[in-house]
Design an enzyme around this catalytic site. Structure first.
Site, PDB file in Angstrom:
ATOM      1  CG  ASP A 126      78.321  22.854  65.898  1.00 15.72           C
ATOM      2  OD1 ASP A 126      79.528  23.113  65.796  1.00 15.72           O
ATOM      3  OD2 ASP A 126      77.428  23.613  65.494  1.00 15.72           O
TER       4      ASP A 126
ATOM      5  CB  CYS B  89      72.058  16.974  62.685  1.00 17.62           C
ATOM      6  SG  CYS B  89      73.616  16.775  63.584  1.00 17.62           S
TER       7      CYS B  89
ATOM      8  CD  GLU C  18      75.225  25.185  68.080  1.00 16.49           C
ATOM      9  OE1 GLU C  18      75.123  25.723  66.966  1.00 16.49           O
ATOM     10  OE2 GLU C  18      75.238  23.945  68.237  1.00 16.49           O
TER      11      GLU C  18
ATOM     12  CB  SER D  72      71.965  22.828  68.851  1.00 17.04           C
ATOM     13  OG  SER D  72      71.584  21.878  67.885  1.00 17.04           O
TER      14      SER D  72
END
Length: 556
Positions: free
Chosen positions: A83, A193, A444, A470
């Site tokens: 992503d 993340c 996103e 996101s």
């Protein structure tokens, strides 16, 4: 262990299966292995993203755990899409699609090879729910392992720091050298993340569902704890095979209520709503948007974590992870303690000896001093979203917004307007034709939301979309608007200058237009965006359910 080879015996037993055994001998099977339960280890290892670059090592540890417990571990791979790398580009259309491809591929290999049990290892936003969806479909003894969170970059930077730096650069707040410094120091190595973004949210939700080993969700990607977690998962599958405990014994309605409760308490991502609906669909457990509202009325937000809070996941890990907050919720009657988990014990038994957080910490608030008294995950309805929309409102953004629509038929067009200064205070940015079918793929919107925050507009504009966000997005943003524009939803009827109101107290989102005016506009509406005619995006567009149903592609 007694012979529990429910599936692999069909593949390897008897004279007719000599060809199968011959093939397996070539990949390392010996005589004794044919009598052992076979456990497939689904690895999402890939060098396309730091989230998954270490998972080959974790998969090897899971194989060791399987073999040590008396099984035969067999490694196989599936895909992942990053992503963070594809964000803001046409490639992001493949992100949610990859969830379905991953689930399909794991189901295909496990079903085709006749594995008696499964370990799945995921480390990025979509491969995690994809793994669990496959586990639910297959309904064979199985354990999920989270690949772990990344360590902080310099000055506590992470990937969201980079997206917001782009907006700061466009706004003249930082120069070239400062932007490059952020870019070079935000991502120090392996792991997902680092805030309570989608990966850490889903890891926590999956542990609360009972499908991963205790504390699997709160470990850094690099370190002995995560290696031991993988070994324990491999061993646990053999115990599940022996006791015939399957996902259907774990994934009950109460387990999903536990997951929703934990996600709310941790201030988790709106993507958890989409993914939990999809997992429930695969598990044949009734779950709807309204369940998030019902549970959210009584569950507070306790975690002061990024993106809207101050702390990173690694800092939460340092004080004990998520298990102490789960124990707090259990003791307060907010979790169902009697549900089964992959340990072969109940949730209450798993949490029985958990110690509280250190007294001096301020990452997790007490129940009587929450960040927000009820859920930050708001399901909104109104003439712009008759079938629902999702907002993540912690209260720091305010609880209501009325402004003027600025309409864009793609993410790229909206980002250009944000960066060139065309968006001003009081605007409601409308990004449409980015839903499951219209995208296709429901991209996103971290690039626009990051740019909004970096430009200093976070408290003066709102953004609504039939796409999604996101877990790193924050601000007054509303996604998952259903019906989406591509199927004639009201968001596709908006025009520049329309007055849009968002109320996160009454849970309403509406445009100041009469039903008659909307009906008149609908007469002239036509879907003009060109969508793919072949390939995986075309398949997804043809099959995807609405966001309010998890955007799944499997039939009801």
């Amino acid at each position: 262990m007694s012979d529990k080879r429910k599936y692999s015996s069909v593949i390897v037993d008897g004279v007719p299966q000599a060809p199968s055994r011959a093939m397996l001998r070539a990949v390392g099977f010996e005589d004794a292995d044919f009598k052992k339960p076979q456990v497939g280890v689904a690895s999402t290892w890939s060098m396309v993203t730091p989230c998954n670059m270490h998972i080959n090592t974790l998969a090897d540890e899971a194989i060791k755990g399987v073999d040590a417990a008396g099984g035969k571990g067999v490694l196989f791979n599936t895909i992942t899409v990053s992503d963070g790398i594809s964000m803001g580009t046409p490639g992001m259309r493949y992100s949610l699609v990859s969830r379905e491809v991953i689930a399909d591929s794991i189901e295909t290999v496990v079903g085709g090879q006749g594995f008696d049990g499964v370990v799945t290892i995921g480390g990025c936003d979509k491969n995690m729910p994809g793994c669990v969806m496959a586990m639910a479909r297959l309904n064979r003894p199985s354990v999920f392992v989270y690949g772990g969170t990344i360590k902080p970059g310099e000055q506590r930077r992470d990937i969201v720091s980079v997206f917001e730096a782009v907006g700061a650069y466009a706004g003249g707040k930082i120069d070239d050298a400062e932007l490059i410094a952020v870019e070079k120091t935000a991502i120090p190595g392996p792991g997902s993340c680092g805030g309570m973004y989608t990966a850490n949210t889903m890891a926590s939700a999956i542990e609360a569902l009972g499908l991963s080993m205790p504390n699997s969700s709160a470990q850094e990607a690099v370190g002995s704890d995560k290696l031991e977690d993988c070994q324990r998962a491999g061993e646990a599958v053999l115990n599940l095979i022996e006791k015939d405990i399957k996902p259907s014994d774990i994934l009950c309605r109460e387990a999903f209520e536990n997951a929703i409760t934990v996600v709310i308490a941790l201030g988790g991502s709106t993507n958890a709503v989409l993914h939990l609906l999809a997992i429930a669909h695969e598990a044949d457990v009734p779950l709807s948007l309204d369940d998030f509202t019902r549970i959210g009325k009584k569950v507070p937000v306790l975690a002061d974590v990024k993106p809207s809070g101050r702390y990173l996941m690694s800092e939460l890990i340092a004080i004990g992870g998520i298990r102490p907050v789960m124990k707090t919720l259990l003791d307060a009657g907010m979790l169902h303690g009697d549900v089964m988990t992959v340990t072969g014990k109940t949730m209450a038994e798993n949490l029985a000896d958990v110690q509280p957080y250190p007294a001096e910490q301020d990452i997790i608030r007490a129940l009587d001093n929450p960040i927000k008294a009820d859920s930050h995950l708001r399901v909104l309805y109104g003439n712009l979203a008759p079938e629902g929309a999702m907002a993540k409102i912690t209260g720091k953004e305010g609880t209501d917004f009325t402004g003027t629509a600025r309409c864009f038929d793609s993410e790229e067009d909206s980002l250009k307007a944000i960066l060139d200064g065309s968006i001003v205070a009081g605007d409601v940015i409308v990004i449409r034709y980015e839903g499951p079918k219209g995208g296709p793929g429901m991209r996103e919107m971290l690039s626009p939301t990051g740019a909004i925050m970096g430009k200093g507009l976070g408290d003066s504009v709102a953004l609504i979309t039939d796409g999604r966000f996101s877990g790193g997005s924050h601000g007054f943003v509303i996604g998952h608007i259903t019906p989406e524009a591509a199927v004639g939803g009201p968001i596709g009827l908006l025009r520049d200058g329309d007055k849009v109101t968002i109320d996160a107290v009454e849970n309403r989102i509406f445009v100041d237009l009469s039903d008659a005016e909307l009906a008149e506009r609908r007469k002239s509406w036509r879907m003009t965006k060109q969508t793919p005619k072949k390939g995986v995006l075309a398949k997804f567009a043809a099959l995807a359910a609405p966001a309010s149903e998890g955007a799944v592609t499997t039939p009801k």
